[in-house]
Design a protein around this motif. Structure first.
Motif: not given
Length: 174
Positions: A65-69, A75-84
């Motif tokens: 899941l977190y790899l996908t994010a 996915n269509d765009y980068k959804v997250a970073t480690p500090i999100s």
């Protein structure tokens, strides 16, 4: 006199069959199988728990899941970073069955806003569902299929918390 847990609680006594277990160890860079244990005693039981036994993956799905994010190629765009910053507050999702699903953390506590890194380190369920909603359940399902954990992967919100049956070999290979 100290009593073992079996002596304290007779319900813990096991029959002679005992527990079965499986182990698969794979070298990450080459994919070579380094160790494989499919059960306790092949002469007694030929069922190979590593490839024949399907179990729900539970929180191990969160890595995918977190790899996908984190990876915009999944996915269509980068959804997250480690500090999100992720929400760890009560949430309710309406399912297609018209039922309401209310995910909870293992300790039934909420922590407010947390970083993605904190959510990963503490295996928090509610932020995982939040990320799955942002990245999209179809994107998560495609990642799971791409890593050959299941085909097809169920496209349901509970997928974010490991509502997926797969084998130990498939999980270790992924």
């Amino acid at each position: 006199m100290l009593l073992s847990s079996k002596q304290k609680n007779p319900a813990l006594k096991r029959k002679k069959k005992g527990l079965e277990a499986a182990l698969v160890s794979i070298e990450p860079y080459t994919g070579l199988v380094k160790a494989w244990v499919g059960g306790k005693d092949y002469g007694h039981n030929q069922f190979d728990h590593a490839v024949q036994g399907k179990r729900q993956v539970g929180s191990t799905i969160k890595a995918f899941l977190y790899l996908t994010a984190l990876d915009s190629s999944l996915n269509d765009y980068k959804v997250a970073t480690p500090i999100s910053i992720l929400s760890d507050e009560p949430m309710a999702l309406k399912l297609v069955t018209k039922q309401t699903w209310v995910p909870e953390n293992y300790d039934r506590k909420f922590r407010g806003d947390v970083t993605l890194r904190y959510a990963v380190e503490n295996s928090l369920n509610v932020p995982a569902v939040y990320v799955a909603e942002r990245v999209g359940i179809p994107a998560l399902a495609r990642t799971i299929e791409r890593f050959h954990l299941a085909s097809p992967a169920p496209r349901v919100p509970a997928l974010a918390l490991g509502a997926l049956d797969t084998t130990l070999l498939q999980l270790a290979s992924g």
